[in-house]
Design a protein around this motif. Sequence first.
Motif, PDB file in Angstrom:
ATOM      1  N   THR A 193       2.492   6.805   7.841  1.00 41.60           N
ATOM      2  CA  THR A 193       2.851   8.228   7.815  1.00 41.60           C
ATOM      3  C   THR A 193       3.913   8.532   6.772  1.00 41.60           C
ATOM      4  OG1 THR A 193       2.322   8.473  10.160  1.00 41.60           O
ATOM      5  CG2 THR A 193       3.786  10.128   9.192  1.00 41.60           C
TER       6      THR A 193
ATOM      7  N   VAL B 137      -7.465  15.692  -1.623  1.00 36.96           N
ATOM      8  CA  VAL B 137      -6.354  15.076  -0.895  1.00 36.96           C
ATOM      9  C   VAL B 137      -5.405  16.139  -0.337  1.00 36.96           C
ATOM     10  CG1 VAL B 137      -4.677  14.727  -2.780  1.00 36.96           C
ATOM     11  CG2 VAL B 137      -4.836  13.064  -0.925  1.00 36.96           C
TER      12      VAL B 137
ATOM     13  N   GLY C 222      -6.910   9.892  -1.967  1.00 34.95           N
ATOM     14  CA  GLY C 222      -7.639  10.062  -0.714  1.00 34.95           C
ATOM     15  C   GLY C 222      -7.935   8.729  -0.057  1.00 34.95           C
ATOM     16  N   ARG C 223      -8.320   7.742  -0.851  1.00 35.03           N
ATOM     17  CA  ARG C 223      -8.585   6.403  -0.317  1.00 35.03           C
ATOM     18  C   ARG C 223      -7.301   5.767   0.202  1.00 35.03           C
ATOM     19  NH1 ARG C 223     -12.277   2.242  -1.430  1.00 35.03           N
ATOM     20  NH2 ARG C 223     -11.902   0.607   0.122  1.00 35.03           N
TER      21      ARG C 223
ATOM     22  N   ARG D 246      -7.001  17.092   2.796  1.00 31.81           N
ATOM     23  CA  ARG D 246      -6.872  15.994   3.743  1.00 31.81           C
ATOM     24  C   ARG D 246      -5.469  15.975   4.346  1.00 31.81           C
ATOM     25  NH1 ARG D 246      -4.815  12.131   6.274  1.00 31.81           N
ATOM     26  NH2 ARG D 246      -5.715  10.060   6.446  1.00 31.81           N
TER      27      ARG D 246
ATOM     28  N   ALA E 236      -4.690   7.313   1.276  1.00 29.73           N
ATOM     29  CA  ALA E 236      -4.197   8.055   2.451  1.00 29.73           C
ATOM     30  C   ALA E 236      -4.727   7.462   3.745  1.00 29.73           C
ATOM     31  CB  ALA E 236      -4.591   9.525   2.345  1.00 29.73           C
ATOM     32  N   ASP E 237      -5.908   6.827   3.694  1.00 33.75           N
ATOM     33  CA  ASP E 237      -6.490   6.202   4.883  1.00 33.75           C
ATOM     34  C   ASP E 237      -5.948   4.796   5.124  1.00 33.75           C
ATOM     35  OD1 ASP E 237      -8.108   8.416   5.422  1.00 33.75           O
ATOM     36  OD2 ASP E 237      -9.692   7.697   4.084  1.00 33.75           O
ATOM     37  N   MET E 238      -5.105   4.316   4.197  1.00 38.59           N
ATOM     38  CA  MET E 238      -4.646   2.926   4.285  1.00 38.59           C
ATOM     39  C   MET E 238      -3.142   2.798   4.484  1.00 38.59           C
ATOM     40  SD  MET E 238      -6.881   1.502   1.036  1.00 38.59           S
ATOM     41  CE  MET E 238      -6.478  -0.224   1.288  1.00 38.59           C
TER      42      MET E 238
ATOM     43  N   ARG F  22       0.824  -1.199   0.000  1.00 41.46           N
ATOM     44  CA  ARG F  22       0.000   0.000   0.000  1.00 41.46           C
ATOM     45  C   ARG F  22       0.871   1.267   0.000  1.00 41.46           C
ATOM     46  NH1 ARG F  22      -3.071  -3.423   3.447  1.00 41.46           N
ATOM     47  NH2 ARG F  22      -2.076  -2.602   5.330  1.00 41.46           N
TER      48      ARG F  22
ATOM     49  N   ASP G 277      -3.889  16.623   8.385  1.00 40.52           N
ATOM     50  CA  ASP G 277      -3.240  15.458   8.995  1.00 40.52           C
ATOM     51  C   ASP G 277      -2.573  15.853  10.303  1.00 40.52           C
ATOM     52  OD1 ASP G 277      -1.243  13.190   9.413  1.00 40.52           O
ATOM     53  OD2 ASP G 277      -2.188  12.541   7.551  1.00 40.52           O
TER      54      ASP G 277
ATOM     55  N   ARG H 264       2.399   8.852   3.335  1.00 39.45           N
ATOM     56  CA  ARG H 264       1.612  10.078   3.194  1.00 39.45           C
ATOM     57  C   ARG H 264       2.526  11.295   3.077  1.00 39.45           C
ATOM     58  NH1 ARG H 264      -0.860   8.092   7.697  1.00 39.45           N
ATOM     59  NH2 ARG H 264      -0.551  10.001   8.921  1.00 39.45           N
TER      60      ARG H 264
END
Length: 360
Positions: free
Chosen positions: A60, A80, A52-53, A83, A55-57, A21, A87, A63
């Motif tokens: 750090t 994003v 964006g999807r 988002r 970034a949730d998976m 990921r 953070d 990202r």
Amino acid sequence: MIETNLVDFRSLAQDPSASRRNELMKGVASLFAFASERCTLEQIEIYDEVLGRLADMVETEARAFAAEKIAPLRRAPEGVVRRFARDSEITVAGPVLTKSPVLSDRDLIAVAGAHGNDHLAAIAARSNLSEIVTDMVVERGDSRVRRTVAQNTGARIGDRALDLLVRQAMTDLETATALGDHPDTPDTVIGRLVDHAEQEVRRALSGRGMKAAEQGLSEAARRAGERLTNSYWIGQYDFETAWEKLMQQGGSRVASEALLCQYAIEDRFADVVAVFAVLADIDLEEAKHWLVRVDTEPFVVIAKALGLRFTTVQAMLKVGPWKHRLANEQRGQALNQYQQMEPRFARARIAAWRQTRLAV
């Protein structure tokens, strides 16, 4: 689940390994950074959804890598970017808070109100800060944040922020020295510091070394020079995407003064320019030049000819580059000119201008 040509999220969700990921996040961000200027609106929206999807998976570090890649881009996926700005990890939020032209004053104020000094310091280091953002950052920030604002010759410092900075400068040499070089610091404030600050600060302000002074003035001159060029400000915004969005929504069928005013209040400058171009029946290229230049007369004439309300004109004079480039006195002069101008005179000016263009 989302499925695109970029990422198979079904497969990804079943993979327990974080490394895959993370690598996908880095790869997609790098690909977008390389291709952003050639992407269509639809492609940017796809990247926005995918990043964006992801970034949730991801972790750090992934990202933070993506934030660094996307931060300086003029055509960046807005969702994003916002988002990342929110953070909690400053390694992620810092790059976009400091560099991204996508973030509006509203975005920056929201982050400044919800996060601590690391986020405030990142905002304070932006190449250009409006007075309203500077006020928020200085009021909420610690001494390090205030020192960063004082050193930022691209920050517009109003009376509220200046008062707090001067208080710190009374006992802090770095802040006092930076205020001495800042283009927004009145001579009376320098005199106040020399009269009342601690001895070390007074001595520094009264007799700074030539080399340090020259370096400070050189940086101030560079930032001031950037503020003076129309091309610098035009390069900060993605007008093409704003225009494409407006055309997809219906162009002249949806363009209205209400929409123009809404975008101005929300500080969505590229969208303001697109709607203004449609309402005024001028090219996008002409509109963006007229709405960044310090000479506001062409805008005032068109606004009067269109019959825009005073409140709409007032909002537009505080959006985009004009919130940085126009002093309050200049805004007041433009508004007075608008109020005093006869609509028929404005329409005659526009008609003469169009005739001149046709004759060329």
